[in-house]
Design a protein around this motif. Structure first.
Motif, PDB file in Angstrom:
ATOM      1  N   GLN A  21      32.356  43.770  37.356  1.00  0.00           N
ATOM      2  CA  GLN A  21      32.188  42.622  38.239  1.00  0.00           C
ATOM      3  C   GLN A  21      30.797  42.009  38.164  1.00  0.00           C
ATOM      4  O   GLN A  21      30.608  40.861  38.574  1.00  0.00           O
ATOM      5  N   HIS A 124      35.881  52.403  37.888  1.00  0.00           N
ATOM      6  CA  HIS A 124      36.241  51.286  38.769  1.00  0.00           C
ATOM      7  C   HIS A 124      37.125  50.330  37.969  1.00  0.00           C
ATOM      8  O   HIS A 124      36.755  49.185  37.711  1.00  0.00           O
ATOM      9  N   TRP A 125      38.252  50.841  37.508  1.00  0.00           N
ATOM     10  CA  TRP A 125      39.372  50.074  36.929  1.00  0.00           C
ATOM     11  C   TRP A 125      39.218  49.627  35.486  1.00  0.00           C
ATOM     12  O   TRP A 125      40.114  48.973  34.949  1.00  0.00           O
ATOM     13  N   ASN A 170      37.670  54.788  41.820  1.00  0.00           N
ATOM     14  CA  ASN A 170      37.729  53.795  42.877  1.00  0.00           C
ATOM     15  C   ASN A 170      39.153  53.311  43.058  1.00  0.00           C
ATOM     16  O   ASN A 170      39.769  52.797  42.121  1.00  0.00           O
ATOM     17  N   GLU A 171      39.681  53.477  44.256  1.00  0.00           N
ATOM     18  CA  GLU A 171      40.960  52.892  44.650  1.00  0.00           C
ATOM     19  C   GLU A 171      42.073  53.074  43.619  1.00  0.00           C
ATOM     20  O   GLU A 171      42.578  52.103  43.051  1.00  0.00           O
ATOM     21  N   ILE A 174      45.052  50.670  44.041  1.00  0.00           N
ATOM     22  CA  ILE A 174      44.995  49.314  43.472  1.00  0.00           C
ATOM     23  C   ILE A 174      45.225  49.386  41.960  1.00  0.00           C
ATOM     24  O   ILE A 174      45.950  48.568  41.387  1.00  0.00           O
ATOM     25  N   PHE A 178      48.508  47.268  41.499  1.00  0.00           N
ATOM     26  CA  PHE A 178      48.198  45.953  40.939  1.00  0.00           C
ATOM     27  C   PHE A 178      48.263  45.971  39.407  1.00  0.00           C
ATOM     28  O   PHE A 178      48.625  44.986  38.787  1.00  0.00           O
ATOM     29  N   ASN A 313      37.211  52.931  51.375  1.00  0.00           N
ATOM     30  CA  ASN A 313      37.028  51.490  51.216  1.00  0.00           C
ATOM     31  C   ASN A 313      37.915  50.819  52.257  1.00  0.00           C
ATOM     32  O   ASN A 313      39.135  50.969  52.231  1.00  0.00           O
ATOM     33  N   TYR A 315      38.730  47.265  54.507  1.00  0.00           N
ATOM     34  CA  TYR A 315      38.525  45.829  54.699  1.00  0.00           C
ATOM     35  C   TYR A 315      39.289  45.258  55.878  1.00  0.00           C
ATOM     36  O   TYR A 315      38.785  44.409  56.593  1.00  0.00           O
ATOM     37  N   TRP A 356      44.240  37.700  52.881  1.00  0.00           N
ATOM     38  CA  TRP A 356      44.634  39.095  53.131  1.00  0.00           C
ATOM     39  C   TRP A 356      43.634  39.841  54.018  1.00  0.00           C
ATOM     40  O   TRP A 356      43.912  40.941  54.475  1.00  0.00           O
ATOM     41  N   GLU A 383      32.989  51.083  50.781  1.00  0.00           N
ATOM     42  CA  GLU A 383      33.067  49.615  50.707  1.00  0.00           C
ATOM     43  C   GLU A 383      33.513  49.085  52.050  1.00  0.00           C
ATOM     44  O   GLU A 383      34.408  49.647  52.691  1.00  0.00           O
ATOM     45  N   TRP A 433      30.052  45.997  50.810  1.00  0.00           N
ATOM     46  CA  TRP A 433      30.504  45.303  49.614  1.00  0.00           C
ATOM     47  C   TRP A 433      30.238  43.836  49.836  1.00  0.00           C
ATOM     48  O   TRP A 433      30.808  43.285  50.761  1.00  0.00           O
ATOM     49  N   GLU A 440      35.463  38.450  41.401  1.00  0.00           N
ATOM     50  CA  GLU A 440      36.441  39.052  42.294  1.00  0.00           C
ATOM     51  C   GLU A 440      37.780  39.201  41.549  1.00  0.00           C
ATOM     52  O   GLU A 440      38.805  38.670  41.948  1.00  0.00           O
ATOM     53  N   TRP A 441      37.718  39.904  40.406  1.00  0.00           N
ATOM     54  CA  TRP A 441      38.911  40.267  39.648  1.00  0.00           C
ATOM     55  C   TRP A 441      39.816  39.064  39.390  1.00  0.00           C
ATOM     56  O   TRP A 441      39.332  38.034  38.926  1.00  0.00           O
ATOM     57  N   PHE A 449      31.797  37.819  48.265  1.00  0.00           N
ATOM     58  CA  PHE A 449      31.622  38.972  49.159  1.00  0.00           C
ATOM     59  C   PHE A 449      30.158  39.379  49.288  1.00  0.00           C
ATOM     60  O   PHE A 449      29.840  40.311  50.029  1.00  0.00           O
TER      61      PHE A 449
HETATM   62  C1  PNW Z   1      38.227  46.309  46.413  1.00  0.00           C
HETATM   63  N1  PNW Z   1      43.756  43.980  48.837  1.00  0.00           N
HETATM   64  O1  PNW Z   1      39.439  45.841  45.949  1.00  0.00           O
HETATM   65  C2  PNW Z   1      37.463  46.688  45.154  1.00  0.00           C
HETATM   66  O2  PNW Z   1      37.068  48.032  45.108  1.00  0.00           O
HETATM   67  C3  PNW Z   1      36.345  45.767  44.817  1.00  0.00           C
HETATM   68  O3  PNW Z   1      36.082  45.849  43.444  1.00  0.00           O
HETATM   69  C4  PNW Z   1      36.669  44.372  45.276  1.00  0.00           C
HETATM   70  O4  PNW Z   1      35.777  43.410  44.814  1.00  0.00           O
HETATM   71  C5  PNW Z   1      36.717  44.419  46.778  1.00  0.00           C
HETATM   72  O5  PNW Z   1      37.634  45.386  47.244  1.00  0.00           O
HETATM   73  C6  PNW Z   1      37.045  43.100  47.457  1.00  0.00           C
HETATM   74  O6  PNW Z   1      38.358  42.706  47.180  1.00  0.00           O
HETATM   75  C7  PNW Z   1      40.465  45.378  46.745  1.00  0.00           C
HETATM   76  O7  PNW Z   1      44.396  42.995  48.382  1.00  0.00           O
HETATM   77  C8  PNW Z   1      41.205  44.318  46.263  1.00  0.00           C
HETATM   78  O8  PNW Z   1      44.120  44.553  49.894  1.00  0.00           O
HETATM   79  C9  PNW Z   1      42.283  43.853  46.955  1.00  0.00           C
HETATM   80  C10 PNW Z   1      42.650  44.468  48.145  1.00  0.00           C
HETATM   81  C11 PNW Z   1      41.913  45.530  48.644  1.00  0.00           C
HETATM   82  C12 PNW Z   1      40.818  45.980  47.940  1.00  0.00           C
END
Ligand code: PNW
Length: 478
Positions: A21, A124-125, A170-171, A174, A178, A313, A315, A356, A383, A433, A440-441, A449
């Motif tokens: 990223q 991290h992916w 990491n995650e 996801i 995804f 992590n 959000y 989201w 995060e 984060w 952002e992917w 962010f």
């Molecule tokens: C995380 N959702 O990803 C990642 O670890 C980071 O690299 C990313 O930039 C950050 O959160 C912000 O998105 C996510 O859709 C991506 O719920 C998508 C989701 C959750 C976490």
């Protein structure tokens, strides 16, 4: 009650990033390609035309970026290592790339020189494309875990004299869902996404999940067996997962749905990793044979691996509503609907700059408390953050006034204090984060962010107001 002195004296806080990223320099100094390089260059685009070729050019600007970390008062920084910079083809018999290793040595030394503690994520992916080409990457459970262990060992050997905080993956949720169910992330495999050429959303995510669980276990065992005695560090994993409340709180089926949703999100990984047992029963029940079993030898591996902390992590949160009837073969939510308002029409939280992500600090507190109660490990929030409403279309001078982000951080930090002080959870660190706006992917360079504004034309960095506030907030509570 007051928040003062609730945070433990060894509480660590700082900012987080991930290699693909921010780094750029994708073809420099012998780096091999990862699945994200490939994914970002697919035609037609699946990343809004964006790629990480330059990103924030952190590869060349890390000194400047660490000056910012210092200026913001943080004493910890979380970043990830690009596997294919270290081992360009990725495999356990493939050559190392000394120039890539030297880059991370420079990063680590530069942090330490400033008194900043490095927290290193191994994955991290960004799987090496070489492994995807060789055996379809995470889809090969047996091969991928051996290659991951070797990569982890190289990192411990080369960086572990100075790095004491490791995050294996990491995650993985996801990465699995995804990457292999919806196809929205690399490698973009899916049988439900019209843009995907190949994949099987009914089976592949569950295989990929298993490969990551065992990879984590091997990396932990290797560290504990051969490194921890001399290096004296700790090792964990960062799991994502929202908190869910029932859509209709008078309906026990919705209460079950909320619980089931969290099991599909978190228990999938946390049961094998922290409880050292099989997946949650509700997953077995719904997925049947499609959820690959652990053999006795694999269960023994899980039993032997002792993960030191839970990286969280977090959000946002949602409401879960039960669905009637049998789940689709491609369902990965646990046969529930996810909603942002409940039956009475109450919103789960205030909307941020992404649909989201709503700000739900009270549910964050419940989440922390629930996770600590279930898995019993110290939690490091690895995060947490958001883009402000409308920030995508703001000029720099507008974006630096990020009042929404400041409120988000304040309220979430309050929740941490309450969870520790009133609910008895053990929370020992916090990483916002992100240090700076970045790729952002699949959403490209739209959502911001960062606590630092990145001008993607000039690559100039400008601190937003929230950057300095975190330091003040933590000082108030120290
Ligand atoms: C995380 N959702 O990803 C990642 O670890 C980071 O690299 C990313 O930039 C950050 O959160 C912000 O998105 C996510 O859709 C991506 O719920 C998508 C989701 C959750 C976490």
């Amino acid at each position: 009650m007051s928040n003062s002195s609730v945070l433990p004296s060894d509480f660590e806080w700082g900012f987080a990033t991930a290699a693909y990223q921010i780094e750029g320099a994708v073809a420099e100094d012998g780096r091999g390609k990862s699945i994200w390089d490939t994914f970002c260059h697919l035609e037609p685009t699946r990343t809004k035309g964006a790629n990480g070729d330059v990103a924030c050019d952190h590869y060349h600007r890390y000194e400047e970026d660490f000056d910012l970390v210092t200026k913001y008062g943080a004493k910890a920084y979380r970043f990830s290592v690009s596997w294919s910079r270290i081992i360009p083809l990725g495999g356990r018999h493939d050559p190392l790339n000394e120039a890539g290793i030297a880059f991370y040595n420079r990063l680590i030394d530069s942090l330490l020189k400033r008194g900043i503690t490095p927290w290193v994520t191994l994955y991290h992916w960004d799987l090496p494309q070489g492994l995807h080409d060789r055996y379809r990457g995470w889809l090969d459970v047996d091969e991928s875990q051996l290659d991951f262990e070797r990569y982890a060992r190289v990192c411990y050997e080369r960086f572990g004299d100075r790095v004491k905080n490791w995050i294996t993956l990491n995650e993985p949720w996801i990465q699995s869902i995804f990457g292999y169910s919806t196809g929205g992330n690399a490698p973009g495999r899916s049988s439900t996404n019209a843009q995907s050429e190949a994949g099987n959303s009914a089976t592949e995510p569950w295989i990929v999940g298993k490969a990551q669980i065992l990879s984590h276990a091997r990396a932990v065992i290797a560290y504990k067996r051969d490194f921890v005695a001399s290096q004296r560090g700790r090792i964990g994993i960062s799991l994502n997962g929202d908190y869910y409340e029932p859509w209709d709180d008078s309906d026990s089926r919705d209460a079950d749905a909320a619980e089931r949703r969290m099991e599909f999100h978190i228990g999938w990984f946390a049961n094998p990793i922290f409880l050292k047992k099989d997946y949650p029963g509700c997953m077995r029940e719904q997925l049947g044979e499609r959820l690959p079993a652990f053999s006795d030898a694999e269960l023994a591996l899980l039993g032997e691996s002792d993960t030191d902390f839970y990286g969280m992590n977090y959000y946002t949160s949602q409401f879960a509503r039960h669905r009637d009837g049998r789940a689709a073969d491609t369902d990965f939510l646990g046969n529930v609907d996810e909603l942002q308002q409940n039956k009475q029409g109450a919103q789960v939280g205030e909307e941020s700059g992404l649909p989201w992500l709503r700000s739900c600090p009270d549910l964050f507190r419940k989440h922390l408390t629930r996770i600590h109660g279930r898995y019993g490990k110290p939690i490091y929030v690895t995060e947490n953050g958001c883009p402000c409403p409308g920030e995508e279309n703001m000029t720099r001078d507008e974006a630096v006034h990020d009042a929404f982000r400041i409120r988000y951080f304040r309220s979430h930090l309050d929740s941490i204090c309450k969870s520790i002080g009133e609910d008895g959870a053990v929370v020992k660190g916090y990483f916002a984060w992100a240090l700076l706006d970045n790729l952002e992917w699949s959403d490209g360079y739209g959502p911001r962010f960062g606590v630092t504004f990145t001008d993607y034309e000039t690559l100039e960095r400008t601190p937003k107001q929230s950057a300095l506030l975190l330091g003040h907030m933590f000082a108030e509570r120290a």
